[in-house]
Design an enzyme around this catalytic site. Sequence first.
Site, PDB file in Angstrom:
ATOM      1  N   ARG A 268       0.845  -1.215   0.000  1.00 56.88           N
ATOM      2  CA  ARG A 268       0.000   0.000   0.000  1.00 56.88           C
ATOM      3  C   ARG A 268       0.877   1.260   0.000  1.00 56.88           C
ATOM      4  O   ARG A 268       0.580   2.227  -0.694  1.00 56.88           O
ATOM      5  CB  ARG A 268      -0.899   0.020   1.236  1.00 56.88           C
ATOM      6  CG  ARG A 268      -1.824  -1.162   1.366  1.00 56.88           C
ATOM      7  CD  ARG A 268      -3.238  -0.857   0.897  1.00 56.88           C
ATOM      8  NE  ARG A 268      -4.139  -1.921   1.295  1.00 56.88           N
ATOM      9  CZ  ARG A 268      -4.309  -3.069   0.630  1.00 56.88           C
ATOM     10  NH1 ARG A 268      -3.659  -3.298  -0.487  1.00 56.88           N
ATOM     11  NH2 ARG A 268      -5.148  -3.995   1.079  1.00 56.88           N
TER      12      ARG A 268
ATOM     13  N   GLY B 116     -11.786  -4.188  -1.755  1.00 60.17           N
ATOM     14  CA  GLY B 116     -11.343  -3.654  -3.042  1.00 60.17           C
ATOM     15  C   GLY B 116     -12.394  -2.834  -3.768  1.00 60.17           C
ATOM     16  O   GLY B 116     -12.152  -2.349  -4.879  1.00 60.17           O
TER      17      GLY B 116
ATOM     18  N   LYS C 180     -17.525 -10.753  10.152  1.00 65.23           N
ATOM     19  CA  LYS C 180     -17.036  -9.800   9.155  1.00 65.23           C
ATOM     20  C   LYS C 180     -17.108 -10.456   7.775  1.00 65.23           C
ATOM     21  O   LYS C 180     -16.169 -11.145   7.361  1.00 65.23           O
ATOM     22  CB  LYS C 180     -15.598  -9.367   9.501  1.00 65.23           C
ATOM     23  CG  LYS C 180     -14.982  -8.430   8.460  1.00 65.23           C
ATOM     24  CD  LYS C 180     -13.743  -7.734   9.001  1.00 65.23           C
ATOM     25  CE  LYS C 180     -13.040  -6.937   7.937  1.00 65.23           C
ATOM     26  NZ  LYS C 180     -12.037  -6.006   8.453  1.00 65.23           N
TER      27      LYS C 180
ATOM     28  N   GLU D  68     -13.883 -13.640  10.126  1.00 62.65           N
ATOM     29  CA  GLU D  68     -13.928 -13.088   8.765  1.00 62.65           C
ATOM     30  C   GLU D  68     -13.706 -14.187   7.726  1.00 62.65           C
ATOM     31  O   GLU D  68     -12.563 -14.501   7.392  1.00 62.65           O
ATOM     32  CB  GLU D  68     -12.854 -11.994   8.609  1.00 62.65           C
ATOM     33  CG  GLU D  68     -12.851 -11.377   7.218  1.00 62.65           C
ATOM     34  CD  GLU D  68     -11.799 -10.277   7.029  1.00 62.65           C
ATOM     35  OE1 GLU D  68     -10.986 -10.054   7.935  1.00 62.65           O
ATOM     36  OE2 GLU D  68     -11.801  -9.665   5.957  1.00 62.65           O
TER      37      GLU D  68
HETATM   38  P1  13P Z   1     -10.656  -4.084   3.200  1.00 63.97           P
HETATM   39  O1  13P Z   1     -11.836  -3.297   3.698  1.00 63.97           O
HETATM   40  O2  13P Z   1      -9.603  -3.256   2.526  1.00 63.97           O
HETATM   41  O3  13P Z   1     -11.084  -5.299   2.420  1.00 63.97           O
HETATM   42  O4  13P Z   1      -9.895  -4.630   4.490  1.00 63.97           O
HETATM   43  C1  13P Z   1     -10.648  -5.124   5.522  1.00 63.97           C
HETATM   44  C2  13P Z   1      -9.911  -6.203   6.184  1.00 63.97           C
HETATM   45  O5  13P Z   1      -9.628  -6.112   7.353  1.00 63.97           O
HETATM   46  C3  13P Z   1      -9.568  -7.390   5.420  1.00 63.97           C
HETATM   47  O6  13P Z   1      -9.126  -8.384   6.285  1.00 63.97           O
END
Ligand code: 13P
Length: 347
Positions: free
Chosen positions: A33, A265, A221, A179
């Site tokens: 990044r 993204g 998530k 997540e």
């Molecule tokens: P993004 O919102 O950039 O997808 O990142 C969230 C995240 O914590 C991914 O693990």
Amino acid sequence: MNRSALEEVAHTLGARGKGILAADESTPTISKRLAAVGVESSPEINNAYRDVLLTAPGLERSISGVIFFEETLRQATIGRAVPYPDHLKALGIIPGIKVDKGAKMLAGSSREKVTEGLDGLRERFATYNELGARFAKWRAVIAIEGDAIPSRNALQVNAHALARYAALAQEAGLVPICEPEVLMDGTHSIARAFEVTEAAIKSVYLALHEQGVLLEGTVLKPNMVMSGYDGSEKAGTDEVAAKTLECLKRCVPAAVPSIVFLSGGQTEIEATTHLNRINEMKDAACPWNLSFSFGRALQQTALSTWAGDSSRIPDAQRALLHRARCSGLATTGEYSESVEAGGATAS
Ligand code: 13P
């Protein structure tokens, strides 16, 4: 494990009008990044960048929690050298920690991954708790490729690891954010994204149940249900919102207090618009908070505005605060083009 403390944190993270800033990029990801804006990553530079985000004045108005990478959990504000967990706590923002060690190739497969990081996790959790973290994140990565991927095995091993992590987190008194990210890379249809997201989330709740995780003290998530980025047909905002809600209603027990979407993204405006529509369209069958845990969709403009130049810090902070405010309003369906157009000056 203090049940009411876990429930309180899990609820507060998704509370109306607020959401999570995911600032937990791993060393390779933050390097990528920063390189994109011409800055070379190092622990000091990472600290300087995270400081821009974490000291933005008024961050607490729209941000309930921040996810750190371990490096940041041990760092401090540049100005007054306040450890970041203490800095956030003073603002009423809950500090969290990414604890997985990344997705690695699954044995026997050349295309699917399983997330690692369980070895020694009980000991790491004890340390993170002492350092002030009150919640954690573990990300499983599920790719879609044709009809055969993801395999049942990939879904099951990732769900099993997520549940092992979640049980250890709660044992240590931290709320686990689970997540299972279904990637939007590829040409797949929104129907295929729906099918895979449903299977992935159901696998997670089956594993959480089998491993005795207290759902009231967890946060999900997920990805939004969307067409693949490279597909020829792109589902519009209403369809994304409707399919996402339909999928969640099928999979997520009412005992779960908060669902916080990743941005995955999408552009900043796309992610905010989708979240807003989701909250406009939700009905009585959606008992959970529906909020955000965005990385890129909160940071993109802030990062490119800063780009390593300390004279741009106030502008970068305004950009972050604007995105946080827009995302916060999207949790109540109050985001609009005019709020967006208010730009950084409105925040
Ligand atoms: P993004 O919102 O950039 O997808 O990142 C969230 C995240 O914590 C991914 O693990």
